[in-house]
Scaffold this active site. Structure first.
Site, PDB file in Angstrom:
ATOM      1  N   SER A 109      -3.292  -3.477  -0.485  1.00 26.04           N
ATOM      2  CA  SER A 109      -2.162  -4.227   0.069  1.00 26.04           C
ATOM      3  C   SER A 109      -2.614  -5.616   0.474  1.00 26.04           C
ATOM      4  O   SER A 109      -3.603  -5.775   1.184  1.00 26.04           O
ATOM      5  CB  SER A 109      -1.586  -3.485   1.275  1.00 26.04           C
ATOM      6  OG  SER A 109      -0.387  -4.068   1.708  1.00 26.04           O
ATOM      7  N   GLY A 110      -1.856  -6.640   0.037  1.00 20.55           N
ATOM      8  CA  GLY A 110      -2.273  -8.023   0.235  1.00 20.55           C
ATOM      9  C   GLY A 110      -2.453  -8.456   1.665  1.00 20.55           C
ATOM     10  O   GLY A 110      -3.350  -9.246   1.979  1.00 20.55           O
ATOM     11  N   HIS A 111      -1.632  -7.950   2.570  1.00 16.75           N
ATOM     12  CA  HIS A 111      -1.664  -8.468   3.938  1.00 16.75           C
ATOM     13  C   HIS A 111      -2.834  -7.945   4.762  1.00 16.75           C
ATOM     14  O   HIS A 111      -3.006  -8.347   5.911  1.00 16.75           O
ATOM     15  CB  HIS A 111      -0.343  -8.190   4.655  1.00 16.75           C
ATOM     16  CG  HIS A 111      -0.116  -6.762   5.039  1.00 16.75           C
ATOM     17  ND1 HIS A 111      -0.245  -6.316   6.337  1.00 16.75           N
ATOM     18  CD2 HIS A 111       0.239  -5.690   4.305  1.00 16.75           C
ATOM     19  CE1 HIS A 111       0.032  -5.024   6.377  1.00 16.75           C
ATOM     20  NE2 HIS A 111       0.329  -4.625   5.158  1.00 16.75           N
ATOM     21  N   CYS A 156       4.491   5.570  20.616  1.00 18.65           N
ATOM     22  CA  CYS A 156       5.607   5.916  21.494  1.00 18.65           C
ATOM     23  C   CYS A 156       6.760   6.441  20.652  1.00 18.65           C
ATOM     24  O   CYS A 156       7.245   5.745  19.761  1.00 18.65           O
ATOM     25  CB  CYS A 156       6.036   4.685  22.292  1.00 18.65           C
ATOM     26  SG  CYS A 156       7.233   5.067  23.585  1.00 18.65           S
ATOM     27  N   THR A 215      11.898  -7.313 -10.741  1.00 19.00           N
ATOM     28  CA  THR A 215      11.405  -8.677 -10.923  1.00 19.00           C
ATOM     29  C   THR A 215      10.167  -8.912 -10.064  1.00 19.00           C
ATOM     30  O   THR A 215      10.157  -8.629  -8.868  1.00 19.00           O
ATOM     31  CB  THR A 215      12.496  -9.688 -10.530  1.00 19.00           C
ATOM     32  OG1 THR A 215      13.642  -9.460 -11.352  1.00 19.00           O
ATOM     33  CG2 THR A 215      12.007 -11.122 -10.695  1.00 19.00           C
ATOM     34  N   GLN A 243      -7.664  -0.307   3.632  1.00 20.43           N
ATOM     35  CA  GLN A 243      -8.549  -0.831   4.673  1.00 20.43           C
ATOM     36  C   GLN A 243      -9.912  -1.272   4.142  1.00 20.43           C
ATOM     37  O   GLN A 243     -10.743  -1.753   4.900  1.00 20.43           O
ATOM     38  CB  GLN A 243      -8.755   0.220   5.768  1.00 20.43           C
ATOM     39  CG  GLN A 243      -7.505   0.547   6.557  1.00 20.43           C
ATOM     40  CD  GLN A 243      -7.044  -0.592   7.437  1.00 20.43           C
ATOM     41  OE1 GLN A 243      -7.824  -1.459   7.832  1.00 20.43           O
ATOM     42  NE2 GLN A 243      -5.752  -0.622   7.754  1.00 20.43           N
ATOM     43  N   GLY A 246       0.795  -1.221   0.000  1.00 17.41           N
ATOM     44  CA  GLY A 246       0.000   0.000   0.000  1.00 17.41           C
ATOM     45  C   GLY A 246       0.826   1.268   0.000  1.00 17.41           C
ATOM     46  O   GLY A 246       0.479   2.252  -0.676  1.00 17.41           O
ATOM     47  N   ASN A 283      -7.991   4.070   8.628  1.00 18.63           N
ATOM     48  CA  ASN A 283      -7.361   2.945   9.308  1.00 18.63           C
ATOM     49  C   ASN A 283      -7.420   3.040  10.827  1.00 18.63           C
ATOM     50  O   ASN A 283      -7.350   2.031  11.523  1.00 18.63           O
ATOM     51  CB  ASN A 283      -5.901   2.821   8.867  1.00 18.63           C
ATOM     52  CG  ASN A 283      -5.125   4.120   9.020  1.00 18.63           C
ATOM     53  OD1 ASN A 283      -5.504   5.144   8.447  1.00 18.63           O
ATOM     54  ND2 ASN A 283      -4.038   4.089   9.766  1.00 18.63           N
TER      55      ASN A 283
END
Length: 379
Positions: free
Chosen positions: A197-199, A323, A235, A177, A69, A149
């Protein structure tokens, strides 16, 4: 372990795992090579492209594979800014975008572009009147995320796109999201560019895509070889691309039933939280929010300490503050919706997936109630 941080990342599905495990060991040919083995890998890349395009009601040639993303967002903003600079050097975004968009805008501002940052109301909705006032003939791109998000608010994408197009500006949405969670028809919604984004939908990390409507120009972000229709060198991560496409097909195969199940769990969780924890309030929209997402403020606690305490009990959530060395830095999103610093530092995010269940909700609520009571007594 109870994993309630699915807005940060998701576990890969069993099918994705099986395909990638086999592929990583046995299918390592470079898809750009000329021999037959490599050509078979190229076919798999192109099938994945077509499968993902189908989920967006798009064409295969409109899908460009990336590393995720953040790259897709950077490429959309910087690539369009460069390709359309003869039309103008003005872009519009919102104050609650992901840092991948905001940092890209900062880069463009340092390089002669002007960026207007649209405000939001206290629930995270884009102020459409501000957008209408800000759009102008030299605006080349409007970039507004599909779902926030941090607080889960869903944006009025179709209306925002319509406003962008009123001055012939392009419209980009960071859908990291939302893709894999919502039916998205780029043509009907007026989306010109979309990042994913794939994850975030049970695919692998390190792979994503940019949808770019056919006919729109874009300058490369990465230079080198002729991969991805000569505009994104490098690649291809063949196995990751295939894994992401499998995850996308799974996400949309039984979309209505799965999304309803997750929403029902989310609603049950919110009901249980209200009944068991005093001085808790919802952050963001109540109804018009991502169905798998809850952001809540719990008065009298420090969210980072709370997350640490829950983490020791093998419960994973995230917070509204980060933090930074020895200091707590309040989220720019929570600032933008007008939250006080104290409330922002008492805000947590809980996000679910199809791998969660109701027993986990009961356990989580009890552990959270106990931990909050202890923290309030101490502090």
């Amino acid at each position: 372990m109870i994993y309630f941080d699915n807005a940060a990342t998701t576990r890969i599905s069993d099918k994705v795992y099986e395909i990638m495990q086999e592929g990583l060991r046995h299918r390592y040919a470079n898809p750009s090579a000329g021999y037959q083995w490599a050509k078979e890998e190229r076919k798999k890349v192109e099938k994945a492209r077509a499968d993902i395009a189908d989920t967006l009601h798009a064409q295969g040639k409109e899908i460009y594979f990336t590393s995720g993303g953040s790259e897709s967002d950077n490429w959309a903003l910087r690539g369009i800014a460069d390709a359309y600079k003869e039309k103008g050097r003005h872009l519009i975004t919102s104050r609650i975008e992901h840092k991948a968009v905001l940092k890209s805008c900062e880069f463009l501002e340092k390089n002669g572009y002007e960026v207007t940052y649209i405000g939001v109301d206290h629930r995270g909705n884009i102020k459409l009147d501000e957008l209408r006032e800000a759009i102008r003939p030299d605006t080349i791109l409007v970039s507004v995320m599909y779902a926030n998000n941090e607080i889960g608010t869903l944006m009025k994408i179709k209306e925002i796109a319509r406003i962008a197009h009123s001055q012939n500006a392009l419209f980009h949405t960071d859908a990291v999201q939302a893709y894999g969670h919502y039916e998205i028809d780029c043509n009907k919604l007026g989306i010109d560019l979309l990042s994913a984004s794939g994850h975030k939908f049970h695919g692998p990390k390190g792979v994503g895509f940019l949808y770019k409507r056919d006919g729109i120009r874009i300058s490369p972000l990465i230079y080198g070889g002729a991969q991805e229709q000569r505009v994104r060198a490098g690649t291809e991560y063949t196995i990751g691309i295939e894994g992401m496409a499998v995850a996308a097909k799974e996400a949309y195969a039984d979309f209505s039933q799965e999304s309803l199940k997750i929403k029902q769990m989310r609603d049950l969780l919110w009901k249980e939280l209200k009944e068991n924890i005093q001085e808790i309030s919802l952050v963001g929209e109540k109804e018009n929010r991502a169905y798998h997402h809850l952001s809540v403020c719990i008065k009298g606690v420090n969210a980072l300490n709370l997350a640490d305490q829950l983490g020791e009990r093998k419960i994973c959530i995230s917070t509204g503050s980060v933090c930074n060395g020895m200091q707590l830095k309040v989220s720019h999103v929570l600032k933008a919706i007008g939250m006080s610093e104290a409330d922002a530092k008492a805000t947590i995010r809980i996000s679910l997936s199809r791998y969660n269940n109701r027993d986990e909700i009961s356990t989580f609520v009890e552990e959270l109630r106990s931990t909050v009571n202890i923290m309030r007594q101490i502090y």
